[in-house]
Motif scaffolding. Structure first.
Motif, PDB file in Angstrom:
ATOM      1  N   THR A 262      -3.527  51.854  55.104  1.00  0.00           N
ATOM      2  CA  THR A 262      -4.671  50.800  55.625  1.00  0.00           C
ATOM      3  C   THR A 262      -5.819  51.649  56.001  1.00  0.00           C
ATOM      4  O   THR A 262      -5.629  52.835  56.046  1.00  0.00           O
ATOM      5  N   VAL A 263      -6.987  51.072  56.077  1.00  0.00           N
ATOM      6  CA  VAL A 263      -8.209  51.548  56.666  1.00  0.00           C
ATOM      7  C   VAL A 263      -8.760  50.972  57.846  1.00  0.00           C
ATOM      8  O   VAL A 263      -9.266  49.746  57.648  1.00  0.00           O
ATOM      9  N   PRO A 264      -9.107  51.605  58.868  1.00  0.00           N
ATOM     10  CA  PRO A 264      -8.531  53.065  58.964  1.00  0.00           C
ATOM     11  C   PRO A 264      -7.174  53.025  59.167  1.00  0.00           C
ATOM     12  O   PRO A 264      -6.202  51.945  59.297  1.00  0.00           O
ATOM     13  N   GLY A 265      -6.240  54.213  58.767  1.00  0.00           N
ATOM     14  CA  GLY A 265      -5.059  54.401  58.947  1.00  0.00           C
ATOM     15  C   GLY A 265      -4.632  55.902  59.382  1.00  0.00           C
ATOM     16  O   GLY A 265      -5.673  56.581  59.749  1.00  0.00           O
ATOM     17  N   ALA A 266      -3.487  55.903  59.580  1.00  0.00           N
ATOM     18  CA  ALA A 266      -2.826  57.441  59.994  1.00  0.00           C
ATOM     19  C   ALA A 266      -3.190  58.532  58.765  1.00  0.00           C
ATOM     20  O   ALA A 266      -2.863  58.340  57.835  1.00  0.00           O
ATOM     21  N   LYS A 267      -3.565  59.575  59.579  1.00  0.00           N
ATOM     22  CA  LYS A 267      -4.157  60.806  58.511  1.00  0.00           C
ATOM     23  C   LYS A 267      -3.627  61.957  58.950  1.00  0.00           C
ATOM     24  O   LYS A 267      -3.755  62.617  58.082  1.00  0.00           O
ATOM     25  N   LEU A 268      -3.387  62.375  60.025  1.00  0.00           N
ATOM     26  CA  LEU A 268      -2.898  63.571  60.668  1.00  0.00           C
ATOM     27  C   LEU A 268      -1.420  63.990  60.297  1.00  0.00           C
ATOM     28  O   LEU A 268      -0.490  63.043  60.188  1.00  0.00           O
ATOM     29  N   GLU A 269      -1.449  65.172  59.466  1.00  0.00           N
ATOM     30  CA  GLU A 269      -0.305  65.804  59.045  1.00  0.00           C
ATOM     31  C   GLU A 269      -0.118  67.160  59.669  1.00  0.00           C
ATOM     32  O   GLU A 269      -0.828  67.941  59.600  1.00  0.00           O
ATOM     33  N   ALA A 270       0.965  67.263  60.512  1.00  0.00           N
ATOM     34  CA  ALA A 270       1.269  68.462  61.181  1.00  0.00           C
ATOM     35  C   ALA A 270      -0.005  68.844  62.100  1.00  0.00           C
ATOM     36  O   ALA A 270      -0.519  69.972  62.446  1.00  0.00           O
ATOM     37  N   TRP A 271      -0.287  67.555  62.543  1.00  0.00           N
ATOM     38  CA  TRP A 271      -1.675  67.687  63.445  1.00  0.00           C
ATOM     39  C   TRP A 271      -2.914  68.293  63.021  1.00  0.00           C
ATOM     40  O   TRP A 271      -3.644  68.637  63.751  1.00  0.00           O
ATOM     41  N   GLN A 272      -3.037  68.188  61.583  1.00  0.00           N
ATOM     42  CA  GLN A 272      -4.172  68.531  60.988  1.00  0.00           C
ATOM     43  C   GLN A 272      -4.636  67.451  60.171  1.00  0.00           C
ATOM     44  O   GLN A 272      -3.910  66.702  59.667  1.00  0.00           O
ATOM     45  N   ASP A 273      -5.990  67.243  60.158  1.00  0.00           N
ATOM     46  CA  ASP A 273      -6.549  66.260  59.488  1.00  0.00           C
ATOM     47  C   ASP A 273      -7.245  66.751  57.984  1.00  0.00           C
ATOM     48  O   ASP A 273      -7.969  67.695  57.948  1.00  0.00           O
ATOM     49  N   PRO A 274      -6.374  66.155  57.060  1.00  0.00           N
ATOM     50  CA  PRO A 274      -6.618  66.379  55.677  1.00  0.00           C
ATOM     51  C   PRO A 274      -7.879  66.167  54.995  1.00  0.00           C
ATOM     52  O   PRO A 274      -8.487  66.894  53.892  1.00  0.00           O
ATOM     53  N   THR A 275      -8.616  65.422  55.884  1.00  0.00           N
ATOM     54  CA  THR A 275     -10.050  65.084  55.445  1.00  0.00           C
ATOM     55  C   THR A 275     -11.115  66.034  55.997  1.00  0.00           C
ATOM     56  O   THR A 275     -12.365  66.075  55.571  1.00  0.00           O
ATOM     57  N   THR A 276     -10.929  66.862  56.658  1.00  0.00           N
ATOM     58  CA  THR A 276     -11.519  67.861  57.262  1.00  0.00           C
ATOM     59  C   THR A 276     -11.952  68.976  56.438  1.00  0.00           C
ATOM     60  O   THR A 276     -11.110  69.573  55.814  1.00  0.00           O
ATOM     61  N   PRO A 277     -13.269  69.268  56.057  1.00  0.00           N
ATOM     62  CA  PRO A 277     -13.600  70.376  55.125  1.00  0.00           C
ATOM     63  C   PRO A 277     -13.059  71.574  55.885  1.00  0.00           C
ATOM     64  O   PRO A 277     -13.027  71.952  57.073  1.00  0.00           O
ATOM     65  N   PRO A 278     -12.589  72.495  54.947  1.00  0.00           N
ATOM     66  CA  PRO A 278     -12.682  72.533  53.376  1.00  0.00           C
ATOM     67  C   PRO A 278     -11.620  71.689  52.822  1.00  0.00           C
ATOM     68  O   PRO A 278     -10.228  71.901  53.278  1.00  0.00           O
ATOM     69  N   THR A 279     -11.563  70.667  52.225  1.00  0.00           N
ATOM     70  CA  THR A 279     -10.446  69.893  51.848  1.00  0.00           C
ATOM     71  C   THR A 279      -9.442  70.441  50.765  1.00  0.00           C
ATOM     72  O   THR A 279      -8.245  70.120  50.921  1.00  0.00           O
ATOM     73  N   GLN A 280     -10.065  71.321  50.122  1.00  0.00           N
ATOM     74  CA  GLN A 280      -9.249  72.110  49.297  1.00  0.00           C
ATOM     75  C   GLN A 280      -8.100  72.851  49.614  1.00  0.00           C
ATOM     76  O   GLN A 280      -7.201  73.336  49.163  1.00  0.00           O
ATOM     77  N   LYS A 281      -8.465  73.075  51.138  1.00  0.00           N
ATOM     78  CA  LYS A 281      -7.043  74.053  51.806  1.00  0.00           C
ATOM     79  C   LYS A 281      -6.453  73.004  52.894  1.00  0.00           C
ATOM     80  O   LYS A 281      -5.758  73.838  53.449  1.00  0.00           O
ATOM     81  N   ALA A 282      -6.795  71.804  52.708  1.00  0.00           N
ATOM     82  CA  ALA A 282      -5.973  71.089  53.706  1.00  0.00           C
ATOM     83  C   ALA A 282      -4.454  71.057  53.430  1.00  0.00           C
ATOM     84  O   ALA A 282      -3.808  71.251  54.534  1.00  0.00           O
ATOM     85  N   LEU A 283      -3.859  71.215  52.052  1.00  0.00           N
ATOM     86  CA  LEU A 283      -2.499  71.190  52.103  1.00  0.00           C
ATOM     87  C   LEU A 283      -1.951  72.498  52.434  1.00  0.00           C
ATOM     88  O   LEU A 283      -0.932  72.550  53.178  1.00  0.00           O
ATOM     89  N   GLU A 284      -2.711  73.552  52.283  1.00  0.00           N
ATOM     90  CA  GLU A 284      -2.441  74.861  52.560  1.00  0.00           C
ATOM     91  C   GLU A 284      -2.129  75.046  54.228  1.00  0.00           C
ATOM     92  O   GLU A 284      -1.293  75.524  54.683  1.00  0.00           O
TER      93      GLU A 284
END
Length: 1508
Positions: A262-284
């Motif tokens: 859904t938009v908007p939808g749940a996005k926090l993973e481990a209390w981290q927002d994967p859309t917050t720059p830098p996104t390339q380090k989001a998974l790490e």
């Protein structure tokens, strides 16, 4: 010691295990206000003659009937149970503090707090009877002028705290009191001072002790069958999660095909927002954050992140995990938010190397890679599919493993169990996509439960507030610091979730999930939160094993309150961080409130019904806090005091590691509670021995045990009972555990215990110091040698005269375990023989548990020196034969032979045995022990007798198997052949069934050698013309003192020095009735008695149960009132009813003095057909019971009011003897029946009025040298309820005073006469004075406060030298002392006078019986002319009664056999010889002849004054 003045009252006592129950004279429901009277035991030591003081409640309307408390109840001190164990005065802080001692036996004590405790009819109570006053202890109808009397009166009783109906009729409620002329009698003997002593009156009126009601009398030292089963509370299969794989499959930016976002939808993973720059380090960043969250749970676990893993990588890290973890547990966390949902066929998804495809991973393969044990966390949609499929694949794997095992027996089987699953949702459920929630809601609940709970609370808060979830999650503090807001909430969360699990899960699951592994425990606590949060958003978390739904548990409300209180302070905390505004965080009241709830639980019935408390996990958590720790520990001790079930619960909840670690603490205020807790734990589960050795935890208790060590708590020295607990703990550490013995013997623990053995005033400490020593050296020769160097045997022997039976038994147990040093040198043998000489003194102990421990010692001693005992046994057989062939001559020199017997030819002129006739065992310790074993084989207590016969049978069996077996068999056969020719009736019913010493060789049971004991020690019972007597001999010169008691012989009965017995009553040879029947009823046995098997060859040594029995003390509640002392309980109400009933009897009978002395006693109210010749009878004071003994050994208890039989049982005395007398004891409450028989034995029965329930409470041989015979003076005794003493005399040179509380002979007073004692009477108010009548007509008065040699203070001679049939001192009334002689002379005495006050010739016939009423001025005599005459104290004959029934009409008139007055009522019972009927008459309304004229004159005078 000079005698004290007569009026001085004894002081209240400290008891050991409260051998007596202390009952208030007028206990009302609000009476349990304080501890029992406590005597400081300073100066009390072995042989102490301080007597317990109590008194049977006689006349509550007379001060003479009030009764003092026991001065020294032989029971554990109330201070042990009644004091505050921790030095705190607040009841809420008392861990061991109890207002009253316990029942463990312990005794029960209730101490009145005010004058309201006195009976409503007690003297000096103006409220109760304003029209009655007292002059010199007696009633007066005229009211006294103020201050004219000088009599000390008690203060007016305050109003009672309960309704009148609960007390029964009060004196002030009665309409009228019959007013008659009451003579102004004054108390005899100077006893008026007693009535004027406020101290005596107070103690008499308010205190009451019960005897022979202790735990040791109920169990005889046998431990109860445990009502609890020791559960394995330890985690034997404890696992650690050593490695964890965190597999995160997000593929950020690419949505999986089967999941809608859904938009908007749940996005926090481990209390981290994967859309917050830098996104390339989001998974790490997400991986690092998730690992950090897991590390906050258990930082020792090795974590490895696998971000968007491929199939190859997945297989590799799974195999590596198992290889590194070996057999430990692995955690596998799977986040599948970026891959398809798990399939119903059992597959999860990962990626290929290029992230172009989703690759399925079968759970079947995953199981093969990871094996078990494992814990899985599945955070993905439709996670329930995984659990369902996983079970199927495990079954398939195990089936394949089984087939492989069949093919290849050497195949190493793989384990696929156990495993744990935590899944985010069910089979057809999707994860929530609410933008206000984190996307990994399940993971957040598991890894950051407090932050998630704060977030959820704000979202669900119905009140409008500016607080956002983000602000709430940032509550200040660290999880590990409990004083910070976040740390405190985490602490509370742990306590609440533990409690929820404790109250909902089975114990096994609780231990598996919450105590086995820190990681698993943390995950499951958080899983309970997920169960609460996620259903709100349409997901239902799943687990395997399955947990019940706990989201509606009431404790979640407490959690919400704690969160609310914390968040309410968040604005001020934020301001403090921003601008430094001073603010102190207000801690939650959660733990304080939970401790209060736990305290309420302990005070309510839930604890008594053994309902587990909900707050127990909270108490465990509170132990972590310095602030609440002491209170929590004190409440924990109160909980553990409830019994083994409570200890089991505490251990299963995980209390043990905490209390083990606290042993490293140096805090003084924790010492008492920790000692108590450890005592309770070790009493229930001894498996903690190894834990005490770790880190030298035992030193904690060894230090407290030091004699100079004192524990100060709030400035108060903690009781010595804690040292006793330390001795117990160290004894349990050594029990059957050699490493514990070694470490304890490396310290000075033995030295400490030996110091307490000699110097401690606390009997519990003395007992457990001795038992601790017994365990220190049990089966450990090095410790025994150390004991020799410390003079331990000599110091332990100091306890042989200890006034507490448990201490004496502990001493015997310790010396028994000392035997057995492997290297039996001359030094060792000498020490052990010296110990045996010391132990012989216990053979005459009054306590069965002590005699049982002595037999355990004998069994070990016999086994160690078996050959020498075979010699002693063989030589005794030779002596037995000589004794039968050559009976001793009546030359008065028997005692010169000492231990042994020889015919006349083998003795010197002076009676000593010639040296040439000495046997090998002559005068040896082995012969002495063998003689004592013989004595104990005819002990009146069944268990003592059984154990002694086992030893005898073992030795005789070994003798028959020895080289002299044929000779021994020939001797036995000859003895048995001669024994069969004469009476076999010297054994009780029980003894004749027990078998024979020659059971192996003889096909039929034969008590012939058991008869040897009786014939050797109690005179020849084999022939009527044989000498029949053993009396107390002088010490034999050259013979060790310990050999003397009960072993030497002296003059026969007919050849005693001093006056002959030609004036003894000939009725012992009455032929008017047929010979008495014996053993026609069942003989009561002690509770739990088990007969030995006669088919098994006896084995030694005997097993002692004393240590296990003593251990039970620490399993029993000590802080609560006994059930009978709890207001409102069934037992308490019964006791209250009995007290009210007793007072009603006293009020009813008090005004009867005048009628009793002026009216005829010819109103017959009943005739009872006893079915056997009545020989003795006694009435109960308050129950409608009369106990009747026949001329054999049968006792029958009747209800005289309804003429119904209550019970019938055999007293067990041997044939040829009879029951001398019977007394009811403890009559104010539940009475026991005490009987004495002419063989010198006292027996006490409980439940005497029930055929099924009657039991032997105790028994002992009070006169060890008595002759079983029908001579009336065989044994006479008197019971003093006032101080719990039994006065015993008879055909002996001494009068013995046995202390019932101590169960030992307190005094041996020389009788000062060569004649036998025929009657005893004593002052029942203070117990200091007693009077003895003798066969030569003399009467002697003794004062026990003087030294024994100086105790005779008055002697009255009778020139006619007539047998004194009876002496009696009234309990109440005028306290008259009457004596009645066989020639019909009745005399009234005052002990201050040289001559009798009055002398009556009651009858010209032979006076057969005499009875005096306890309170009324009347006495009765029974004559040989078939008449019972009733007189008043002026000698006026009131009535003549002739016991005639239709059955006896026309028969030859026979003598009167027995008479007895009811203690209170105007009732007289009597029976004649040759008649089985008991006649009961009462005082009627017809005026007696001497008073007819006076009565008529009184009536005419009254009529002339009547107004017209």
């Amino acid at each position: 010691m000079t005698a004290l003045s007569l009026p001085n009252p004894p002081q209240p006592a400290e008891g050991h295990r409260q051998h007596a129950a202390h009952i208030p004279r007028a206990a009302d429901t609000a009476a349990f206000n304080g501890p029992a009277p406590v005597r400081q035991q300073a100066g009390a030591g072995p042989g102490s003659s301080t007597a317990p003081n109590s008194f049977s409640r006689q006349n509550a309307l007379l001060v003479a009937q009030a009764q003092p408390p026991r001065a020294q109840a032989a029971g554990y001190s109330s201070s042990r149970n009644g004091g505050n164990a921790f030095g705190h005065s607040s009841p809420s802080n008392s861990a061991l503090g109890s207002a009253n001692p316990t029942t463990n036996g312990r005794g029960r004590s209730i101490s009145p707090s005010s004058d309201a405790r006195r009976p409503s009819s007690a003297p000096g109570n103006k409220q109760a009877a304003p029209s009655i006053s007292f002059v010199n202890g007696q009633h007066s109808d005229e009211e006294e002028d103020d201050g004219s009397s000088g009599v000390v009166t008690r203060p007016i009783k305050p109003p009672l705290l309960r309704s009148k109906s609960e007390r029964g009729v009060r004196l002030d409620d009665a309409e009228t009191i019959v007013e008659e002329d009451v003579h102004d009698w004054g108390a005899r003997h100077g006893f008026e001072d007693h009535y004027q002593s406020e101290a005596i009156i107070s103690q008499l009126a308010n205190n009451w002790y019960m005897y022979f009601t202790d735990k040791r009398h109920e169990t005889t030292g046998k431990p109860k069958t445990p009502a609890f089963e020791i559960q394995d509370w330890r985690m034997r299969d404890r696992l650690k999660t050593v490695s964890a794989a965190i597999a995160v499959c997000l593929n950020i930016g690419v949505e999986p095909p089967d999941q809608l976002r859904t938009v908007p939808g749940a996005k926090l993973e481990a209390w981290q927002d994967p859309t917050t720059p830098p996104t390339q380090k989001a998974l790490e960043n997400i991986g690092k954050a998730l690992q950090a969250q897991y590390e906050s749970i258990a930082f020792r676990t090795r974590y490895k992140q696998y971000l968007d893993p491929s199939i190859e990588e997945t297989k590799k890290f799974c195999i590596s995990l198992r290889r590194n973890a070996k057999d430990e547990r692995i955690l596998f966390h799977y986040n599948g938010h970026g891959v398809p949902k798990p399939t119903t066929s059992g597959e999860i998804w990962v990626f290929n190397k290029n992230y172009t495809q989703y690759i399925p991973v079968s759970l079947y393969d995953l199981q093969h890679w990871l094996l078990a044990p494992t814990v899985f966390v599945w955070d993905c949609s439709e996670a329930g599919n995984i659990i369902t499929s996983y079970h199927k694949f495990v079954d398939k794997h195990e089936e394949e493993e089984g087939e492989q095992m069949k093919k290849d027996p050497n195949y190493e089987r793989q384990n696929y169990r156990p495993y744990i699953h935590l899944a985010a949702c069910g089979t057809k459920e999707n994860l929530p996509t609410n933008p206000q929630l984190p996307a990994d809601l399940f993971t957040c609940c598991l890894t950051t439960p407090v932050e998630m709970a704060l977030w959820f609370f704000v979202l669900q808060n119905p009140l409008k507030t500016n607080l956002t979830p983000e602000r709430a999650r940032k509550l200040s503090g660290r999880l590990q610091e409990r004083r910070t807001p976040l740390g405190e909430l985490h602490w509370i969360f742990t306590a609440i979730t533990d409690t929820i699990a404790w109250t909902t899960l089975p114990r096994e699951l609780f231990r598996m999930f919450f105590r086995q592994d820190l990681v698993v425990a943390a995950l499951f606590r958080a899983f309970l939160l997920a169960q609460r949060i996620m259903p709100v958003y349409g997901c239902h978390p799943q687990s395997y094993p399955e947990l019940p739904d706990t989201r509606r548990h009431p404790l979640w409300d407490s959690w919400d309150l704690a969160v609310d209180m914390a968040l309410a302070q968040l604005p001020m905390l934020e301001r403090k961080e921003i601008d430094g505004t001073p603010y102190e965080y207000v801690n939650s009241t959660f733990f304080t409130e939970q401790l209060t709830a736990f305290e309420i639980y302990l005070c309510r019935g839930d604890a008594q019904s053994q309902k587990p408390p909900e707050q127990l996990p909270v108490v465990l958590q509170v132990l972590l806090s310095q602030q609440h720790r002491l209170r929590a520990l004190i409440l924990l001790t109160r909980f553990l005091d409830l019994g083994p079930w409570a200890v089991q619960l505490a251990l299963s909840i995980g209390i043990f590691p905490y209390v083990l670690k606290l042993l490293q603490s140096v805090a003084q205020d924790l010492k008492p509670v920790l000692v108590f807790i450890w005592a309770r734990i070790l009493a229930v589960d001894i498996s903690c021995q190894q834990d005490l050795i770790k880190d030298n935890g035992y030193n904690y208790f060894a230090d407290i045990l030091k004699p100079q060590e004192t524990i100060l708590v709030n400035g108060t020295i903690v009781q010595t009972s804690h040292k006793a607990m330390c001795a117990f703990i160290l004894a349990m550490l050594c029990k059957g555990f050699k490493p514990g013995q070694v470490v304890c013997n490396s310290t000075d623990i033995m030295k400490y215990c030996l110091h307490h053995v000699i110097h401690s005033e606390d009997p519990l400490l003395r007992q457990w110091s001795a038992l601790c020593i017994s365990q220190l050296w049990s089966e450990l020769p090095e410790a025994k040698w150390r004991g020799i160097r410390e003079n331990a045997p000599i110091k332990l022997a100091f306890l042989i005269k200890d006034i507490f039976p448990e201490v004496r038994a502990a001493m015997a147990h310790a010396l028994t375990t000392f035997l057995g040093i492997p290297d039996l040198t001359d030094e060792v043998a000498s020490i052990e023989e010296g110990i045996a000489w010391t132990m012989l003194e216990l053979a005459t102990d009054g306590s069965p548990i002590v005699r049982k421990e002595l037999l355990v010692f004998f069994s070990k001693f016999v086994l160690r020196y078996e050959n020498k005992f075979l010699v002693a046994a063989y030589e005794q057989l030779l002596e037995e034969k000589e004794y039968m062939l050559y009976p001793p001559a009546e030359d008065g020199l028997d005692h010169k032979m000492g231990l042994h017997y020889a015919r006349r030819e083998n003795r010197e002129v002076d009676g000593n045995i010639k040296p040439i006739a000495f046997g090998v065992s002559h005068d040896s310790i082995f012969a002495a022990c063998w003689k004592h074993i013989d004595i104990l084989s005819v002990d009146p207590h069944p268990e003592v007798q059984r154990d002694a016969t086992i030893i005898l049978d073992y030795v005789h069996h070994a003798l028959l198997q020895s080289p002299v077996g044929p000779q021994a068999q020939a001797l036995m056969d000859e003895i048995l052949r001669r024994a069969r020719k004469v009476s076999r009736g010297d054994m009780s019913q029980r003894g004749s069934v027990l078998g024979t010493h020659t059971a192996v060789a003889q096909p039929m049971p034969s008590p012939g050698l058991l008869k040897r004991t009786a014939s050797y020690l109690f005179g020849p019972l084999l022939k009527e013309n044989s000498p029949a007597g053993i009396t107390t001999p002088p010490l034999t010169p050259g013979l060790p003192k310990a050999t003397n008691p009960g072993l030497s012989r002296t003059l026969s009965h007919r050849s005693r020095k001093g006056p002959s017995l030609e004036n003894a009553p000939p009725e012992q040879n009455d032929q008017l009735t047929s010979p008495a029947n014996y053993h026609i009823a069942n003989e009561p046995l002690c509770a739990g008695y088990r007969e030995r098997s006669l088919t098994e060859v006896p084995g030694l040594p005997l097993d002692s149960t004393f240590l296990d029995w003593s251990t039970e003390y620490f399993r029993e509640p000590q802080m609560k009132l006994a059930e009978a002392e709890e207001p409102g309980s069934h037992e308490y109400n019964e006791r209250l009813w009995r007290r009210s009933r007793n007072e009603a009897v006293l009020r009813e009978t008090q005004p009867q003095k005048t009628q009793a002395r002026t009216h005829k006693w010819n109103s017959q109210i009943g005739v009872i057909n006893n079915g056997a010749q009545p020989a003795k009878m006694t009435f109960h004071q308050f129950e409608d019971h009369v106990a009747v003994a026949d001329d054999g050994n049968t006792v029958t208890v009747w209800d005289w009011k309804t003429n119904t039989r209550k019970s019938r049982f055999s007293n067990g005395n041997p044939e040829g003897s009879k029951i001398s007398d019977m007394k009811f004891i403890n009559e104010d409450d539940q009475a026991l029946l005490m009987s004495g028989s002419s063989d010198g034995v006292i027996r006490i029965y409980r439940n005497y009025d029930s055929d099924e329930g009657v039991e032997l409470a105790s028994s002992w041989r009070a006169l060890t040298h008595m002759v079983p015979s029908n001579v009336n003076s065989g044994m006479v005794f008197d019971w003093q309820q006032v101080n719990g003493q039994v006065l015993v005399a008879g055909d002996e040179r001494v009068i013995r005073i046995w202390n019932a509380g101590h169960e030992m002979c307190a005094h041996e007073i020389p009788a000062r006469s060569g004649s036998c004692v025929t009657s005893l009477a004593s002052d029942q108010m203070t117990g200091n004075i007693f009077v003895a009548g003798f066969g030569d007509g003399a009467i002697r008065v003794f004062d026990t406060r003087n030294r024994p040699q100086e105790s005779m203070v008055r002697k009255w001679k009778d020139d006619s030298r007539q047998w004194v049939r009876s002496v009696h001192m009234q309990r109440g009334g005028q306290r008259e002392l009457l004596s009645a002689s066989r020639n019909g002379k009745v005399r009234l005495w005052d002990i201050r006078m040289e001559n009798p006050l009055k002398t009556f010739q009651a009858t010209k016939d032979v006076l057969r019986t005499a009875s005096t009423h306890e309170h009324l001025p009347v006495f009765a005599v029974g004559t040989s002319a078939h008449l019972v005459k009733v007189f008043d104290f002026d000698g006026h004959e009131l009535s003549r009664l002739e016991p005639t029934t239709s059955f006896t009409a026309g028969l030859k008139l026979t003598p009167i056999a027995t008479t007895a007055f009811h203690p209170h009522r105007m009732i007289l019972g009597y029976a004649a010889r040759g008649d089985n009927h008991i006649h009961i008459s009462a005082c009627g309304n017809e005026v007696a002849a001497p008073f007819v004229q006076a009565t008529e004159a009184s009536r005419r005078a009254a009529g002339s004054q009547r107004p017209v």
